[in-house]
Design an enzyme around this catalytic site. Structure first.
Site, PDB file in Angstrom:
ATOM      1  N   HIS A   1     -11.249  -5.595   7.981  1.00 37.51           N
ATOM      2  CA  HIS A   1     -11.908  -5.450   6.682  1.00 37.51           C
ATOM      3  C   HIS A   1     -13.252  -4.739   6.822  1.00 37.51           C
ATOM      4  O   HIS A   1     -14.007  -4.661   5.841  1.00 37.51           O
ATOM      5  CB  HIS A   1     -12.149  -6.827   6.048  1.00 37.51           C
ATOM      6  CG  HIS A   1     -10.914  -7.635   5.837  1.00 37.51           C
ATOM      7  ND1 HIS A   1     -10.152  -8.133   6.878  1.00 37.51           N
ATOM      8  CD2 HIS A   1     -10.310  -8.039   4.702  1.00 37.51           C
ATOM      9  CE1 HIS A   1      -9.132  -8.823   6.381  1.00 37.51           C
ATOM     10  NE2 HIS A   1      -9.203  -8.778   5.072  1.00 37.51           N
TER      11      HIS A   1
ATOM     12  N   GLN B   1      -7.768  -2.154  -1.068  1.00 38.30           N
ATOM     13  CA  GLN B   1      -8.746  -3.239  -1.140  1.00 38.30           C
ATOM     14  C   GLN B   1      -9.816  -3.132  -0.062  1.00 38.30           C
ATOM     15  O   GLN B   1     -10.975  -3.480  -0.294  1.00 38.30           O
ATOM     16  CB  GLN B   1      -8.041  -4.588  -1.030  1.00 38.30           C
ATOM     17  CG  GLN B   1      -7.339  -5.005  -2.296  1.00 38.30           C
ATOM     18  CD  GLN B   1      -6.910  -6.458  -2.270  1.00 38.30           C
ATOM     19  OE1 GLN B   1      -6.698  -7.048  -1.206  1.00 38.30           O
ATOM     20  NE2 GLN B   1      -6.783  -7.048  -3.436  1.00 38.30           N
TER      21      GLN B   1
ATOM     22  N   GLU C   1       0.814  -1.218   0.000  1.00 39.46           N
ATOM     23  CA  GLU C   1       0.000   0.000   0.000  1.00 39.46           C
ATOM     24  C   GLU C   1       0.847   1.268   0.000  1.00 39.46           C
ATOM     25  O   GLU C   1       0.461   2.280  -0.594  1.00 39.46           O
ATOM     26  CB  GLU C   1      -0.943   0.005   1.203  1.00 39.46           C
ATOM     27  CG  GLU C   1      -2.156  -0.895   1.060  1.00 39.46           C
ATOM     28  CD  GLU C   1      -1.859  -2.363   1.305  1.00 39.46           C
ATOM     29  OE1 GLU C   1      -2.713  -3.206   0.964  1.00 39.46           O
ATOM     30  OE2 GLU C   1      -0.760  -2.660   1.836  1.00 39.46           O
TER      31      GLU C   1
ATOM     32  N   PRO D   1      -1.190   2.200   5.801  1.00 38.07           N
ATOM     33  CA  PRO D   1       0.156   2.420   5.248  1.00 38.07           C
ATOM     34  C   PRO D   1       0.210   3.514   4.191  1.00 38.07           C
ATOM     35  O   PRO D   1       1.284   4.017   3.878  1.00 38.07           O
ATOM     36  CB  PRO D   1       0.515   1.051   4.641  1.00 38.07           C
ATOM     37  CG  PRO D   1      -0.337   0.069   5.348  1.00 38.07           C
ATOM     38  CD  PRO D   1      -1.626   0.800   5.600  1.00 38.07           C
TER      39      PRO D   1
ATOM     40  N   ILE E   1      -5.781   0.998   4.431  1.00 37.14           N
ATOM     41  CA  ILE E   1      -5.336   2.305   3.930  1.00 37.14           C
ATOM     42  C   ILE E   1      -4.300   2.957   4.850  1.00 37.14           C
ATOM     43  O   ILE E   1      -3.651   3.927   4.471  1.00 37.14           O
ATOM     44  CB  ILE E   1      -6.552   3.237   3.725  1.00 37.14           C
ATOM     45  CG1 ILE E   1      -6.236   4.299   2.656  1.00 37.14           C
ATOM     46  CG2 ILE E   1      -6.992   3.887   5.046  1.00 37.14           C
ATOM     47  CD1 ILE E   1      -7.461   5.088   2.209  1.00 37.14           C
TER      48      ILE E   1
END
Length: 326
Positions: free
Chosen positions: A129, A82, A60, A89, A87
């Site tokens: 997730h 994804q 990322e 990083p 997000i």
């Protein structure tokens, strides 16, 4: 005109911009051959080739840095994380470079980039997730944060985000990716950023929300109507910059406000809206502002997941408390 889902509206908007602007490129993990983990980019690599729909390494940080570089040199990259929980990083490049570049160079260099991320819970996924951490990005100057709530708004707002001269975080509520369909003409008409959408007029209480929770708020408004309570529903859509005037106008009319979001309560973006209402609309409020939110813990596994997310019942109860207090 065919009806499409929210995820199909995202694909449609990406394809439209790629056809009409050679500067638009899509990049991310598995976005090409596989079409993305949720298939948002399905078919785009076949249409536009590997140089414009780029499968990246599982890194990322590299994706974010490449996106900043491409945008700073005149491209219009659309990067995919994804899942929203992946997000983090990317935040160093987004916060330290993308959001600051216009100010740092006194307008000489801008970063017209979009970071897309499937956002929120409700799909029985693990906690990393299923996160809703949009508030982490709303405190970064120079960055827009956009959350669509329907296929039509996803299409129009994504077009606007790609065309914007500055960086945009575009969170897509995956719980409603395929929940329902709407007619969405593929006409290239963008919707305005930085504008709240009043989805339902009301006179007794204002329900303020964004993303997937718009559905629950509209259902709560129906339930309240059966009890003789008229609820106005506002879809914030662009969190920052916030169209506070639309919210203030509604609350000045109704005198009561319930803010709904699935992020944790403490320091969630609803707290900012509530604070501004107390600062600027205090004499119009007939009752304390209510917040219906997720809890100050990680989202649980799927057996308890829907207990964590704001429900229609919790929203109705909060609205009724505002009426009882006045």
């Amino acid at each position: 005109m065919a009806q499409i889902t929210l995820i199909e509206a995202v694909t449609q908007a990406l394809a439209y911009e790629m056809r009409n602007d050679d500067r638009v490129v899509v990049l991310g993990e598995d976005v090409g051959v596989n079409g993305g983990v949720f298939r948002a980019t399905q078919g785009l690599q076949e249409q536009f080739g590997e140089m414009r729909v780029i499968d990246t390494p599982l890194d990322e940080g590299t994706i974010a840095g490449l996106t900043v570089g491409l945008a700073a040199q005149g491209m219009r990259p659309v990067a995919e994380a994804q899942f929203e929980g992946f997000i983090y990083p990317m935040m160093e490049h987004i916060a330290c470079h993308a959001a600051r570049m216009r100010n740092r160079t006194r307008g000489r260099i801008t970063v017209p980039a979009v970071w897309r991320a499937p956002w929120g819970g409700g799909i029985r996924a693990p906690e990393h997730h299923s996160e809703a951490n949009e508030h982490l990005f709303t405190n970064i100057p120079g960055l827009r944060v956009v959350l669509p709530s329907s296929p039509a708004r996803a299409y129009g707002l994504l077009l606007a985000a790609i065309r914007d001269p500055d960086p945009v975080i575009f969170f897509e509520p995956k719980r409603i990716y395929r929940q329902y369909k709407e007619e969405v003409p593929d006409d290239g008409e963008a919707l305005p950023l930085d504008v709240c959408f009043v989805l339902r007029d009301g006179t007794d209480v204002t329900l303020v929300t964004w993303g997937a929770q718009v559905k629950e708020c509209l259902e709560a408004a129906d339930a309240l109507a059966e009890k003789g309570i008229s609820a106005e529903v506002i879809d914030v859509a662009t969190l920052t910059p916030l169209d506070f005037d639309t919210i203030a106008e509604s609350v000045t009319k109704t005198g009561r406000c319930v803010i709904v979001h699935e992020a944790p309560k403490t320091a969630g973006f609803g707290a900012e809206i509530a604070a501004r209402l107390s600062e600027e609309c205090l004499y119009s409020l007939l009752a304390p502002v209510e917040r219906v939110t997720g809890f100050d813990t990680h989202i649980p596994l799927f057996r308890l997941e829907m207990k964590y997310l704001p429900s229609v019942e919790r929203i109705v109860e909060a609205a009724e408390r505002t009426l009882a207090a006045s």
